[in-house]
Design a protein around this motif. Structure first.
Motif, mmCIF file in Angstrom:
data_model
loop_
_atom_site.group_PDB
_atom_site.id
_atom_site.type_symbol
_atom_site.label_atom_id
_atom_site.label_comp_id
_atom_site.label_asym_id
_atom_site.label_seq_id
_atom_site.Cartn_x
_atom_site.Cartn_y
_atom_site.Cartn_z
ATOM 1 N N ARG A 119 -8.719 -9.673 -3.508
ATOM 2 C CA ARG A 119 -7.879 -9.297 -4.653
ATOM 3 C C ARG A 119 -6.548 -10.030 -4.583
ATOM 4 N NH1 ARG A 119 -5.347 -3.292 -5.532
ATOM 5 N NH2 ARG A 119 -4.062 -4.071 -3.811
ATOM 6 N N LYS A 120 -5.991 -10.094 -3.388
ATOM 7 C CA LYS A 120 -4.702 -10.795 -3.213
ATOM 8 C C LYS A 120 -4.880 -12.279 -3.554
ATOM 9 C CE LYS A 120 -0.383 -10.574 -2.018
ATOM 10 N NZ LYS A 120 -0.020 -11.649 -2.915
ATOM 11 N N MET A 121 -6.002 -12.836 -3.056
ATOM 12 C CA MET A 121 -6.263 -14.258 -3.284
ATOM 13 C C MET A 121 -6.332 -14.590 -4.777
ATOM 14 S SD MET A 121 -9.720 -16.260 -2.186
ATOM 15 C CE MET A 121 -9.602 -16.081 -0.433
ATOM 16 N N LEU A 122 -6.927 -13.660 -5.552
ATOM 17 C CA LEU A 122 -7.094 -13.910 -6.990
ATOM 18 C C LEU A 122 -5.860 -13.511 -7.796
ATOM 19 C CD1 LEU A 122 -10.790 -12.761 -7.558
ATOM 20 C CD2 LEU A 122 -9.930 -15.025 -6.981
ATOM 21 N N GLY A 123 -4.833 -13.059 -7.118
ATOM 22 C CA GLY A 123 -3.611 -12.681 -7.838
ATOM 23 C C GLY A 123 -3.674 -11.285 -8.432
ATOM 24 N N GLY A 124 -4.575 -10.461 -7.881
ATOM 25 C CA GLY A 124 -4.705 -9.105 -8.428
ATOM 26 C C GLY A 124 -3.906 -8.067 -7.667
ATOM 27 N N GLY A 125 -3.049 -8.521 -6.737
ATOM 28 C CA GLY A 125 -2.183 -7.574 -6.029
ATOM 29 C C GLY A 125 -1.007 -7.248 -6.934
ATOM 30 N N MET A 126 -0.970 -6.013 -7.419
ATOM 31 C CA MET A 126 0.100 -5.655 -8.362
ATOM 32 C C MET A 126 1.142 -4.818 -7.615
ATOM 33 S SD MET A 126 -2.259 -4.815 -11.710
ATOM 34 C CE MET A 126 -3.396 -3.720 -10.895
ATOM 35 N N ARG A 127 2.308 -4.774 -8.083
ATOM 36 C CA ARG A 127 3.403 -4.091 -7.353
ATOM 37 C C ARG A 127 3.515 -2.616 -7.785
ATOM 38 N NH1 ARG A 127 4.282 -7.297 -2.896
ATOM 39 N NH2 ARG A 127 3.960 -9.448 -3.544
ATOM 40 N N GLN A 128 4.391 -2.294 -8.737
ATOM 41 C CA GLN A 128 4.544 -0.862 -9.093
ATOM 42 C C GLN A 128 3.399 -0.449 -10.035
ATOM 43 O OE1 GLN A 128 7.374 -2.940 -8.854
ATOM 44 N NE2 GLN A 128 7.525 -2.058 -6.807
ATOM 45 N N ALA A 129 2.185 -0.607 -9.519
ATOM 46 C CA ALA A 129 0.995 -0.362 -10.349
ATOM 47 C C ALA A 129 0.728 1.118 -10.552
ATOM 48 C CB ALA A 129 -0.212 -1.036 -9.712
ATOM 49 N N GLY A 130 1.554 1.978 -9.942
ATOM 50 C CA GLY A 130 1.410 3.420 -10.148
ATOM 51 C C GLY A 130 1.516 3.789 -11.616
ATOM 52 N N GLU B 180 0.818 -1.226 0.000
ATOM 53 C CA GLU B 180 0.000 0.000 0.000
ATOM 54 C C GLU B 180 0.848 1.270 0.000
ATOM 55 O OE1 GLU B 180 -3.548 -0.063 2.569
ATOM 56 O OE2 GLU B 180 -3.258 -2.226 2.780
ATOM 57 N N ASP B 181 2.081 1.179 -0.541
ATOM 58 C CA ASP B 181 2.887 2.400 -0.531
ATOM 59 C C ASP B 181 3.240 2.900 -1.935
ATOM 60 O OD1 ASP B 181 4.883 0.716 -1.269
ATOM 61 O OD2 ASP B 181 6.062 0.895 0.565
ATOM 62 N N ASP B 182 2.324 2.632 -2.881
ATOM 63 C CA ASP B 182 2.504 3.260 -4.194
ATOM 64 C C ASP B 182 1.699 4.561 -4.178
ATOM 65 O OD1 ASP B 182 1.878 4.082 -6.921
ATOM 66 O OD2 ASP B 182 2.896 2.235 -7.522
ATOM 67 N N PRO B 183 2.379 5.716 -4.187
ATOM 68 C CA PRO B 183 1.649 6.982 -4.024
ATOM 69 C C PRO B 183 0.673 7.264 -5.153
ATOM 70 C CG PRO B 183 3.969 7.389 -4.561
ATOM 71 C CD PRO B 183 3.825 5.907 -4.359
ATOM 72 N N THR B 184 0.988 6.802 -6.358
ATOM 73 C CA THR B 184 0.095 7.108 -7.485
ATOM 74 C C THR B 184 -1.161 6.242 -7.415
ATOM 75 O OG1 THR B 184 2.108 7.628 -8.712
ATOM 76 C CG2 THR B 184 0.080 7.533 -9.973
#
Ligand SMILES: Cc1ncc(COP(=O)(O)O)c(C=O)c1O
Length: 367
Positions: free
Chosen positions: A226-237, A34-38
């Motif tokens: 979302r995490k369970m379904l693999g929708g947690g993205m990393r540098q998604a900003g 949860e630390d992607d500011p964008t």
């Protein structure tokens, strides 16, 4: 040399140079932490626009709907939706496979639900029946031709939901088309529901992404799914920056898409071999019927460098009024339905060229 006019969907748009620049310059972090500011900025912005406490960036509209289903319901619950809803027809059975719910369908009038009919479908949980815990409304309604569900219908549904104790989710894949066409702010539609998804990747012109909005508690639970379904993205900003750009620049211009769709329908009104499904075009979709199979029509049109949607399996309501006639099977296959969708990569010259080509294919195939 002319270019291909692709009207299969409003998902085919390519990000503009300015949008790509915003993406390239995005400040990023790890969104699973949860630390992607964008991403955080986009989620806050979306929640504010919809008047909800929180938002969650997801890779697709389908995942937004999946998270809403999983978060609002328990396995075995009943979920009500329109017979022609995207979640019913085009999400590969996810209510059954991911949320383990029963679906119960109501028939709308050209995409606009009848509140009494919805009421008649509700079940209270008891020893024998599963309770209805969720209703999904689609605004705009894709299969019904981009219809806008009016605010008063949403208000009546919200009142029913409060009195009967079920949640409401809006599949607002094209909510901003409804906003621009009706002049009703997104927050007023959203106030009639517990959760809403809208897509960035359709008329708003982004390459990827949708945002699910609701209360903070709802979004916290949805985040786990979302995490369970693999929708947690990393540098998604990088994706969120496109979303922020679209919210700033691409909402008001949806009016151009609606104008283009109306002009397209006008130009096809008396076209040989074709029948428009409706002449009043509410947003960015034009549906018509061909006398020849839709796949053949689409192939001929592609030779003119014009691409249209001709889904292989499509079903429509049996009666014109959109209600099931007594004793009728309710749905029937329609192999001759074509969809054209306007979007930000289509300009008025494209529309004129499309009208000329569609008319000439219609005439040639019915000569
Ligand atoms: C009404 C509606 N809901 C949901 C979706 C799913 O969106 P996605 O393709 O991003 O999964 C679509 C896609 O066209 C849609 O039209």
């Amino acid at each position: 040399m002319h270019s291909t006019i692709d009207m299969r969907s409003d998902t085919v748009t390519r990000p503009s140079l300015e949008m790509r620049r915003a993406m390239a310059e995005a400040e990023v972090g790890d969104d699973v932490y949860e630390d992607d500011p964008t991403v955080n900025a986009l989620q806050e912005r979306a929640a504010l626009l919809l008047g909800k406490e929180a938002g969650l960036l997801v890779p697709s509209g389908t995942m937004g709907n999946a998270l809403a289903l999983m978060t609002h319901t328990r396995p075995g619950d009943e979920v009500l939706m329109d017979t022609d809803a995207h979640s019913m027809l085009y999400e590969v059975g996810l209510p059954a496979t991911l949320a383990h719910v029963l679906t119960r369908q109501f028939r709308s009038r050209a995409g606009i639900p009848d509140v009494e009919e919805i009421e008649g479908c509700l079940h209270s949980a008891d020893l024998h029946t599963p309770g209805t815990s969720l209703l999904i409304l689609e605004n705009t309604h894709n299969r019904a031709g981009g219809t806008v569900i009016p605010l008063d219908v949403h208000l009546a549904v919200a009142q029913l939901a409060r009195s009967r104790g079920f949640s409401v989710h809006i599949d607002g894949a094209r909510l901003f088309n409804a906003v621009v066409a009706s002049g009703v702010p997104a927050s007023e539609f959203a106030a009639c529901a517990d959760s809403v998804t809208f897509c960035l990747s359709k008329g708003l012109g982004c390459p990827v992404g949708s945002v699910l909005c609701g209360t903070e508690a709802f979004i916290e639970r949805a985040r786990r799914f979302r995490k369970m379904l693999g929708g947690g993205m990393r540098q998604a900003g990088i994706l969120a920056a496109a979303g922020l750009y679209a919210l700033d620049n691409n909402i008001a211009r949806l009016a151009d898409d609606h104008r283009h769709a109306r002009r397209l329908a006008d130009g096809l009104t008396d076209a040989p071999g074709l029948t428009l499904e409706k002449h009043e075009i509410p947003t960015n979709m034009v549906y018509f019927r061909t006398q020849v199979p839709a796949s053949q029509f689409a192939e001929r049109l592609a030779a003119h460098d014009i691409l249209c949607g001709a889904p292989a399996t499509i079903y429509v309501a049996k009666s014109e009024a959109g209600r099931r006639a007594p004793g009728a099977p309710g749905v029937r296959p329609v192999p001759n339905r074509i969809r054209l969708v306007t979007h930000l990569d289509i300009d008025s010259e494209d529309i004129e060229r499309a009208i000329t080509s569609i008319r000439s294919v219609g005439a040639a195939m019915n000569a």
